[in-house]
Design an enzyme around this catalytic site. Structure first.
Site, PDB file in Angstrom:
ATOM      1  N   SER A  15       5.847   3.859  70.345  1.00 36.00           N
ATOM      2  CA  SER A  15       6.225   3.908  71.760  1.00 36.00           C
ATOM      3  C   SER A  15       5.494   2.754  72.453  1.00 36.00           C
ATOM      4  CB  SER A  15       5.857   5.284  72.324  1.00 36.00           C
ATOM      5  OG  SER A  15       6.315   5.438  73.630  1.00 36.00           O
ATOM      6  N   HIS A  42      10.687   4.391  71.410  1.00 39.13           N
ATOM      7  CA  HIS A  42      11.138   4.804  72.749  1.00 39.13           C
ATOM      8  C   HIS A  42      11.413   3.557  73.568  1.00 39.13           C
ATOM      9  CE1 HIS A  42       8.363   8.454  71.944  1.00 39.13           C
ATOM     10  NE2 HIS A  42       9.566   8.659  71.438  1.00 39.13           N
ATOM     11  N   ASP A 135       5.311  12.438  70.870  1.00 38.74           N
ATOM     12  CA  ASP A 135       6.494  12.535  70.028  1.00 38.74           C
ATOM     13  C   ASP A 135       6.173  11.898  68.676  1.00 38.74           C
ATOM     14  OD1 ASP A 135       9.158  13.003  69.311  1.00 38.74           O
ATOM     15  OD2 ASP A 135       9.737  10.965  69.897  1.00 38.74           O
TER      16      ASP A 135
END
Lengths: 190, 270
Positions: A15, A42, A135
């Site tokens: 991310s 992401h 995540d």
């Protein structure tokens, strides 16, 4: 640690702060890399970030944003597209889904890693890079429990340490690597 | 560990719902497993037997359907698709009367409202008839209220801006407390069809089918069945709009349709 596994797939999740790391890894990996690599990052869905285009420039392997039911091939780097969850079946086919957000995000690294745990067991490597998110933690944990090799970028090196540190808070991955060591490991064991 | 259900449980679920939802037999097992767990979670069932007992006693199944189906959660999702519909496809379609558009699997109404807004901007809404197939009456009722979460607005505005359609969209909805309310007048040209399967929908010859990101969830064989069914209901040269990642691997697509733009998921009947 002794490595005695035939790997079929590498999945990488990242991310915030992971873009440069992914760039660096792909730049260093040799052409015709023997197994496919799938990268789930992401990113904003409304903005064409030029992510794929940039990776195409640095990678010696072909960079692809796959379509549903595509077959993953060696020598290819697969980018999970924005706004879709991506899963991989044991026959190497890609499945997409527009189901609900997981961990407030789509694509979700957890969704990808869960599917890889179920489909490939110990024959996969899961890597978590820099990120300001959790995540991917559960997904990597599932991969670990099923026998896959799990790798985390050293939080001290990661631009944003939250994500790799979140992994270390819940499990003990097989390796905590700097990027340099990670690249050396991938070159040596694949 | 990631929660799973057994094959026997999946078959039990299919057997109970198949009479009211024939398409359930065509779902990919992995997809259906996820959705069953999602339904159980949303409806507060931790125990399988309790869940099965509930299914035995609830014969409307509307609540089940509303959680089982994957909702579209954005207006104007995939901006470039809407840009192309506005600037290229719809102007072509309305040259031929009558112009019928079919949404075989309408789960939330976001796309129906998006298209109605687009048609209104083009001042052709009264020349297009839209047929929207829904699996539950509850879904139809909800769509007709036009009420969505106010959080949808930022997405709507961002997607619409990226679609580069040069008109003010804000006149089509209001924000009221925590809700975005679409003007229900937009649906005056929409006929909702409450049906359990697109295979059963009675629609006239269609100029455009919007069936985005639905085939992802079906087995290869059933994809072919659906594609063939839609093909038979379309005019020659009619457009089929799939999801941008569904692409050319959908079984049977290439034989019946030519690719207009793979990156948009846009195909034309041969």
């Amino acid at each position: 640690m002794e490595i005695a596994t035939t790997y079929k797939l590498i999945v990488i999740g990242g991310s915030a702060g992971s873009f440069a790391s992914v760039n660096h890894i792909l730049q260093e990996l040799p052409a015709r890399f023997p197994i496919p690599i799938v990268i789930c990052m992401h990113r904003l869905k409304h903005v064409n970030s030029g992510f794929k285009e940039t990776l195409e420039i640095v990678s010696k392997n072909k960079v692809v944003e796959p379509f549903h039911n595509d077959l993953l091939e060696p020598g290819h780097i697969y980018i999970v597209p924005a706004n879709y969850h991506m899963m991989i079946q044991s026959d190497m086919r890609v499945l997409f889904s527009t189901e609900e957000l997981v961990n407030f995000t789509r694509p979700s690294i957890d969704v990808l890693f869960y599917s890889v745990a179920q489909s490939f067991g110990k024959n996969a490597i899961g890597i978590i890079l820099s990120g300001a998110h959790k995540d991917g933690v559960d997904g990597l944990h599932d991969m670990y429990k099923i026998g896959a090799t799990t790798v985390v970028q050293d939080p001290q090196e990661a631009q944003v340490p939250t994500m790799p540190q979140a992994v270390l808070d819940v499990m003990k991955p097989h390796y905590i690597f700097t990027l340099r060591s990670m690249i050396a490991f991938l070159k040596a064991h694949i | 560990m990631y929660q799973t259900i057994s094959e026997n449980q999946r078959h039990e679920f299919i057997a109970k719902l198949q009479p009211v939802l024939p398409e359930i037999q065509y779902y990919l097992p992995s997809f259906l497993d996820r959705r069953i767990l999602f339904v159980m979670n949303k409806m507060g069932f931790a125990d399988w037997q309790n869940f099965m007992s509930y299914l035995d006693n609830d014969h409307s199944y509307d609540a089940i359907f509303s959680f089982l189906m994957v909702p579209v959660t954005e207006f104007f999702r995939d901006s470039l698709v809407w840009h192309t519909l506005f600037h290229t496809i719809v102007p072509k379609l309305i040259k031929n009367d009558p112009c019928h558009v079919w949404f075989p699997d309408c789960s939330s109404g976001h796309e129906v409202y998006s298209l109605c807004m687009l048609l209104d901007i083009l001042n052709v809404r009264n020349r297009v008839r839209i047929y929207a197939g829904c699996k539950s009456q509850q879904t139809i009722d909800k769509i007709q209220t036009g009420v969505y979460s106010a959080q949808c607005e930022s997405m709507l505005v961002a997607n619409y801006k990226n679609a580069e359609i040069p008109y003010d969209i804000s006149k089509y909805y209001t924000i009221n407390y925590n809700s975005l309310i679409c003007n229900p007048e937009l649906l005056s040209n929409v006929s909702f069809i409450h049906s359990s399967s697109l295979l059963e929908d009675e629609v006239p010859q269609i100029s455009l089918i919007m069936y985005r990101n639905s085939l992802l969830y079906y087995t290869t064989d059933s994809q072919h069945t659906f594609i063939t069914t839609m093909y038979k209901k379309m005019n020659f040269g009619a457009y089929l709009l799939l999801g941008i990642k569904e692409g050319g691997n959908i079984f049977g697509l290439q034989a019946l349709f030519s690719t207009y733009n793979k990156d948009l998921g846009l195909y034309r009947k041969k």
